[in-house]
Design a protein around this motif. Structure first.
Motif, short mmCIF file in Angstrom:
data_model
loop_
_atom_site.label_atom_id
_atom_site.label_comp_id
_atom_site.label_asym_id
_atom_site.label_seq_id
_atom_site.Cartn_x
_atom_site.Cartn_y
_atom_site.Cartn_z
N ASP A 1 -24.41 -8.48 -2.61
CA ASP A 1 -25.19 -7.54 -1.80
C ASP A 1 -25.76 -8.23 -0.56
O ASP A 1 -25.86 -7.60 0.51
N ASP A 2 -26.13 -9.49 -0.70
CA ASP A 2 -26.65 -10.23 0.45
C ASP A 2 -25.55 -10.55 1.45
O ASP A 2 -25.77 -10.53 2.66
N GLU A 3 -24.35 -10.86 0.95
CA GLU A 3 -23.22 -11.05 1.86
C GLU A 3 -23.00 -9.79 2.70
O GLU A 3 -22.86 -9.86 3.93
N PRO B 1 -15.23 -10.38 -5.21
CA PRO B 1 -14.48 -9.12 -5.27
C PRO B 1 -15.25 -7.92 -4.73
O PRO B 1 -14.66 -7.06 -4.07
N ALA B 2 -16.56 -7.84 -5.00
CA ALA B 2 -17.33 -6.69 -4.51
C ALA B 2 -17.37 -6.67 -2.99
O ALA B 2 -17.29 -5.60 -2.37
N VAL B 3 -17.48 -7.84 -2.39
CA VAL B 3 -17.50 -7.92 -0.93
C VAL B 3 -16.11 -7.63 -0.38
O VAL B 3 -15.95 -7.00 0.67
N GLN B 4 -15.09 -8.08 -1.08
CA GLN B 4 -13.72 -7.81 -0.65
C GLN B 4 -13.45 -6.31 -0.64
O GLN B 4 -12.86 -5.78 0.31
N ARG B 5 -13.89 -5.61 -1.68
CA ARG B 5 -13.69 -4.16 -1.72
C ARG B 5 -14.43 -3.48 -0.56
O ARG B 5 -13.91 -2.57 0.08
N TRP B 6 -15.65 -3.92 -0.31
CA TRP B 6 -16.42 -3.37 0.82
C TRP B 6 -15.69 -3.63 2.13
O TRP B 6 -15.56 -2.72 2.97
N ALA B 7 -15.21 -4.85 2.32
CA ALA B 7 -14.53 -5.21 3.56
C ALA B 7 -13.28 -4.37 3.77
O ALA B 7 -12.99 -3.94 4.89
N ASP C 1 -9.66 -15.36 1.32
CA ASP C 1 -10.32 -15.79 0.08
C ASP C 1 -10.01 -17.26 -0.14
O ASP C 1 -8.87 -17.64 -0.38
N ILE C 2 -11.06 -18.10 -0.10
CA ILE C 2 -10.85 -19.54 -0.24
C ILE C 2 -10.44 -19.93 -1.65
O ILE C 2 -10.03 -21.08 -1.88
N THR C 3 -10.53 -18.99 -2.60
CA THR C 3 -10.04 -19.27 -3.95
C THR C 3 -8.69 -18.61 -4.19
O THR C 3 -8.17 -18.65 -5.31
N GLY C 4 -8.13 -17.97 -3.18
CA GLY C 4 -6.77 -17.45 -3.29
C GLY C 4 -6.61 -16.19 -4.12
O GLY C 4 -5.56 -15.98 -4.72
N PHE C 5 -7.65 -15.34 -4.18
CA PHE C 5 -7.59 -14.08 -4.92
C PHE C 5 -7.23 -14.28 -6.40
O PHE C 5 -6.21 -13.78 -6.89
N PRO C 6 -8.10 -14.97 -7.15
CA PRO C 6 -7.82 -15.18 -8.56
C PRO C 6 -8.17 -13.99 -9.46
O PRO C 6 -7.67 -13.89 -10.58
N ASP C 7 -9.04 -13.09 -8.99
CA ASP C 7 -9.57 -12.01 -9.82
C ASP C 7 -8.63 -10.80 -9.77
O ASP C 7 -8.57 -10.07 -8.76
N SER C 8 -7.93 -10.55 -10.86
CA SER C 8 -6.94 -9.46 -10.87
C SER C 8 -7.58 -8.09 -10.80
O SER C 8 -6.90 -7.10 -10.51
N SER C 9 -8.90 -7.99 -11.04
CA SER C 9 -9.54 -6.67 -10.98
C SER C 9 -9.51 -6.08 -9.57
O SER C 9 -9.60 -4.86 -9.40
N VAL C 10 -9.37 -6.94 -8.56
CA VAL C 10 -9.34 -6.45 -7.18
C VAL C 10 -7.92 -6.19 -6.69
O VAL C 10 -7.72 -5.64 -5.60
N LEU D 1 -6.36 -4.43 -3.24
CA LEU D 1 -5.58 -5.19 -2.27
C LEU D 1 -4.22 -4.53 -2.04
O LEU D 1 -3.75 -4.44 -0.90
N ALA D 2 -3.60 -4.07 -3.11
CA ALA D 2 -2.28 -3.46 -2.98
C ALA D 2 -2.33 -2.17 -2.16
O ALA D 2 -1.38 -1.85 -1.45
N GLY D 3 -3.43 -1.46 -2.24
CA GLY D 3 -3.55 -0.20 -1.53
C GLY D 3 -4.03 -0.33 -0.10
O GLY D 3 -4.11 0.68 0.61
N ALA D 4 -4.35 -1.54 0.33
CA ALA D 4 -4.86 -1.77 1.68
C ALA D 4 -3.71 -2.14 2.62
O ALA D 4 -2.58 -2.35 2.20
N ALA D 5 -4.04 -2.24 3.91
CA ALA D 5 -3.03 -2.58 4.91
C ALA D 5 -3.25 -3.94 5.55
O ALA D 5 -2.37 -4.44 6.24
N CYS D 6 -4.40 -4.55 5.34
CA CYS D 6 -4.73 -5.78 6.05
C CYS D 6 -3.90 -6.96 5.54
O CYS D 6 -3.36 -6.93 4.43
N ARG D 7 -3.82 -8.00 6.38
CA ARG D 7 -3.20 -9.25 5.96
C ARG D 7 -4.16 -10.00 5.04
O ARG D 7 -5.39 -9.92 5.17
#
Length: 268
Positions: free
Chosen positions: A61-63, A86-92, A102-111, A115-121
């Motif tokens: 929330d602070d991010e 992940p929560a900030v990624q979804r917001w973004a 993502d400096i950890t390379g998107f390890p959390d499969s819940s997001v 990611l698949a439904g988005a268009a960004c790189r």
């Protein structure tokens, strides 16, 4: 030399290793982002949580609270958001950003569905630590290269299985303490950029700006004193296959690339 895209760094943080606290105020961060874009950044990256060894975790929330007013003030500027939450990624993703890093390379499969439904790189970064901060590890250059290969082979397979289009991905092998306490590890990765691109067939981002290994090589203890060393490493990366370069000083890199291109053209 094909000119890489330049990504300007805006740290909206208290404790980033090179400029923590300078741009925590939204107005200061927005003004700085505009300066970077005017100076040569093709993309501006906003990060609201530092990732150095001493950095404190920032709640999602602070991010978002830090990012939202700055992002709103940069309409029309291609933007990247740097977050491992992940929560900030979804917001973004809902903000229509152009890049997500993502400096950890998107390890959390819940997001992954988001990611698949988005268009960004997506910038998939390798780091020795599995959490969001750099953690010192004493790895040789060979060990770092082997770890990078294994990491990307496994992570790219997981992202593909989740339906995330491969052509949206950008690889970042990590530098400095994200790799090793030894400067040799970062040097081996830099000199192996073509090998990395050939191995995975994807564009590569390089982020050497003011990193610890440059301080080790030059004896410059303070990150802001590493500008010349940074530029030398960035020019090497540009000449050896980097597609994106993430930097604190886009103007210096842009001008150096212009001169390098002019010299190359003059030889023809």
């Amino acid at each position: 030399m094909a000119r890489p895209l330049i990504i300007g760094i805006v740290n909206i943080t208290e404790d980033s290793f090179s400029d923590g606290g300078r741009f925590l105020d939204p107005a200061a961060a927005t003004a700085h982002a505009r300066r970077l874009a005017a100076g040569g950044a093709d993309i501006v990256e906003l990060g609201a949580a530092a990732s150095n060894v001493a950095a404190q975790r920032v709640a999602p929330d602070d991010e978002i609270r830090r990012l939202a007013p700055v992002l709103a003030g940069l309409a029309g500027t291609p933007l990247s958001i740097d977050t491992a939450e992940p929560a900030v990624q979804r917001w973004a993703l809902r903000q229509g950003i152009a890049y997500l890093n993502d400096i950890t390379g998107f390890p959390d499969s819940s997001v992954y569905p988001d990611l698949a439904g988005a268009a960004c790189r997506l910038v998939v970064m390798h780091a020795v630590a599995s959490e969001g901060r750099a953690q010192p590890a004493d790895l040789s250059g060979d060990a770092a290269l082997a770890r990078i290969d294994a990491f990307f082979a496994a992570r790219l397979a997981r992202l593909a299985e989740a339906g995330i289009a491969r052509e949206r991905l950008i690889l970042d092998p990590g530098m400095g303490l994200f790799l090793s306490t030894r400067a040799e590890a970062s040097l081996r990765v830099l000199t192996g950029l073509v090998r990395l691109k050939t191995r995975f067939g994807l564009p590569v981002m390089v982020s050497v700006s003011r990193k610890s290994f440059l301080g080790e090589l030059t004896g410059r203890a303070l990150p802001p004193e590493r500008g010349a060393a940074t530029l030398a490493a960035e020019l090497y990366a540009a000449a050896h296959g980097a597609d994106f370069i993430r930097t604190h000083d886009p103007m210096a890199l842009r001008d150096a690339l212009v001169v390098a291109e002019a010299l190359a053209a003059a030889k023809r």
